[in-house]
Motif scaffolding. Structure first.
Motif, PDB file in Angstrom:
ATOM      1  N   LEU A  14       0.549  -0.904  -0.040  1.00 19.57           N
ATOM      2  CA  LEU A  14       0.027  -0.095   0.257  1.00 19.57           C
ATOM      3  C   LEU A  14       0.654   1.337  -0.037  1.00 19.57           C
ATOM      4  O   LEU A  14       0.858   2.454  -0.759  1.00 19.57           O
ATOM      5  N   ALA A  15       2.335   1.475   1.041  1.00 18.88           N
ATOM      6  CA  ALA A  15       2.855   2.358   0.549  1.00 18.88           C
ATOM      7  C   ALA A  15       3.620   2.387  -1.114  1.00 18.88           C
ATOM      8  O   ALA A  15       4.021   4.241  -0.778  1.00 18.88           O
ATOM      9  N   ILE A  16       3.209   2.000  -1.523  1.00 22.51           N
ATOM     10  CA  ILE A  16       4.378   2.337  -2.656  1.00 22.51           C
ATOM     11  C   ILE A  16       3.388   2.506  -3.897  1.00 22.51           C
ATOM     12  O   ILE A  16       2.958   3.091  -5.138  1.00 22.51           O
ATOM     13  N   LEU A  17       1.197   2.613  -3.468  1.00 19.86           N
ATOM     14  CA  LEU A  17       0.401   2.983  -4.154  1.00 19.86           C
ATOM     15  C   LEU A  17       0.801   4.256  -4.814  1.00 19.86           C
ATOM     16  O   LEU A  17       1.538   5.366  -3.777  1.00 19.86           O
ATOM     17  N   PRO A  18       0.465   4.891  -5.942  1.00 14.39           N
ATOM     18  CA  PRO A  18       0.504   6.406  -6.454  1.00 14.39           C
ATOM     19  C   PRO A  18      -0.143   6.944  -5.294  1.00 14.39           C
ATOM     20  O   PRO A  18      -1.450   6.622  -5.129  1.00 14.39           O
ATOM     21  N   ARG A  19       0.200   8.201  -4.854  1.00  9.17           N
ATOM     22  CA  ARG A  19      -0.656   8.738  -3.457  1.00  9.17           C
ATOM     23  C   ARG A  19      -2.183   9.183  -4.812  1.00  9.17           C
ATOM     24  O   ARG A  19      -2.773   9.960  -3.877  1.00  9.17           O
ATOM     25  N   ARG A  20      -1.672  10.168  -5.552  1.00  9.63           N
ATOM     26  CA  ARG A  20      -3.246   9.918  -6.439  1.00  9.63           C
ATOM     27  C   ARG A  20      -4.571   9.571  -6.179  1.00  9.63           C
ATOM     28  O   ARG A  20      -5.311   9.854  -6.155  1.00  9.63           O
ATOM     29  N   LEU A  21      -3.730   8.348  -6.033  1.00 13.00           N
ATOM     30  CA  LEU A  21      -5.129   7.060  -5.917  1.00 13.00           C
ATOM     31  C   LEU A  21      -6.188   6.721  -4.001  1.00 13.00           C
ATOM     32  O   LEU A  21      -5.033   6.992  -3.152  1.00 13.00           O
ATOM     33  N   HIS A  22      -7.183   7.041  -4.596  1.00 16.39           N
ATOM     34  CA  HIS A  22      -7.778   7.308  -2.978  1.00 16.39           C
ATOM     35  C   HIS A  22      -8.214   5.590  -2.140  1.00 16.39           C
ATOM     36  O   HIS A  22      -8.856   5.433  -3.358  1.00 16.39           O
ATOM     37  N   TRP A  23      -7.453   5.354  -1.294  1.00 10.92           N
ATOM     38  CA  TRP A  23      -7.909   4.329  -0.561  1.00 10.92           C
ATOM     39  C   TRP A  23      -8.075   4.493   0.584  1.00 10.92           C
ATOM     40  O   TRP A  23      -7.431   5.517   1.931  1.00 10.92           O
ATOM     41  N   THR A  24      -8.603   3.713   1.439  1.00 11.64           N
ATOM     42  CA  THR A  24      -8.152   3.291   3.019  1.00 11.64           C
ATOM     43  C   THR A  24      -8.923   2.015   3.055  1.00 11.64           C
ATOM     44  O   THR A  24      -8.882   1.024   2.383  1.00 11.64           O
ATOM     45  N   LEU A  25      -8.024   1.649   4.460  1.00 14.06           N
ATOM     46  CA  LEU A  25      -8.140  -0.009   4.854  1.00 14.06           C
ATOM     47  C   LEU A  25      -8.524   0.479   6.307  1.00 14.06           C
ATOM     48  O   LEU A  25      -8.143   0.692   7.172  1.00 14.06           O
ATOM     49  N   ALA A  26      -9.744  -0.513   6.721  1.00 14.38           N
ATOM     50  CA  ALA A  26     -10.227  -0.670   8.054  1.00 14.38           C
ATOM     51  C   ALA A  26      -9.552  -2.070   8.371  1.00 14.38           C
ATOM     52  O   ALA A  26      -9.622  -2.992   7.472  1.00 14.38           O
TER      53      ALA A  26
END
Length: 169
Positions: free
Chosen positions: A105-117
């Protein structure tokens, strides 16, 4: 008084088995439990093979019954939301692979919007929280702790995707 045998079934959920049944005494008791069970189940082909490898003929008739989700119960709206909401449910243990998930998850592009519960507790929670901080993920992760089963359908329904990063399940 005469004892009346009560039929039972066993479902194996964990592995690798040699880690858990490392004493001959423990292995004898598990073998006896397998032998006397009315039916044996494993949640994966891998685990079934491990059972047979460790316990031989006693586990030969094990049926694989994969973990599954009741879509009617856990997706009441009939379709999942699409807001970039990820969910992990399970014990916070090394074998569950959350550290690898965090790295990914840390290497996903910053422009992607996501959350993890994260629903669960375990001995790795402290180190996982530290890793999330180190990887700059703290604002993206919601730690929900343990939740009663009655809350789980709504929790599942409010997320897009359940992530299972386990190393051997």
């Amino acid at each position: 008084s005469k004892q009346i045998p009560i039929p039972y079934i066993l479902t194996e959920h964990s592995g690798p088995l040699r880690t858990f049944w490392w004493t001959s005494h423990g292995k004898r008791h598990i073998s006896l439990a397998y032998q006397n069970a009315k039916r044996l189940f494993a949640v994966s082909q891998f685990l079934r093979r491990q059972m047979i490898c460790q316990f031989g003929d006693v586990a030969e008739d094990t049926t694989v019954m994969f973990n599954s989700v009741n879509i009617d119960l856990f997706s009441p709206s009939g379709h999942p939301p699409r807001r970039g909401k990820f969910l992990f449910v399970g014990a916070l243990e090394k074998v569950k692979g959350l550290n690898i998930l965090f790295e990914a998850l840390a290497i996903l592009p910053r422009r992607l919007h996501w959350t993890l519960a994260i629903v669960g507790r375990g001995k790795e929670e402290r180190s996982l929280r530290y890793l999330a901080l180190k990887l700059n993920l703290t604002e993206k992760i919601e730690w929900l702790g343990s939740r009663p089963i009655r809350e789980m359908p709504n929790i599942y329904a409010s997320h897009d995707c359940v992530i299972v990063p386990s190393l051997h399940e």
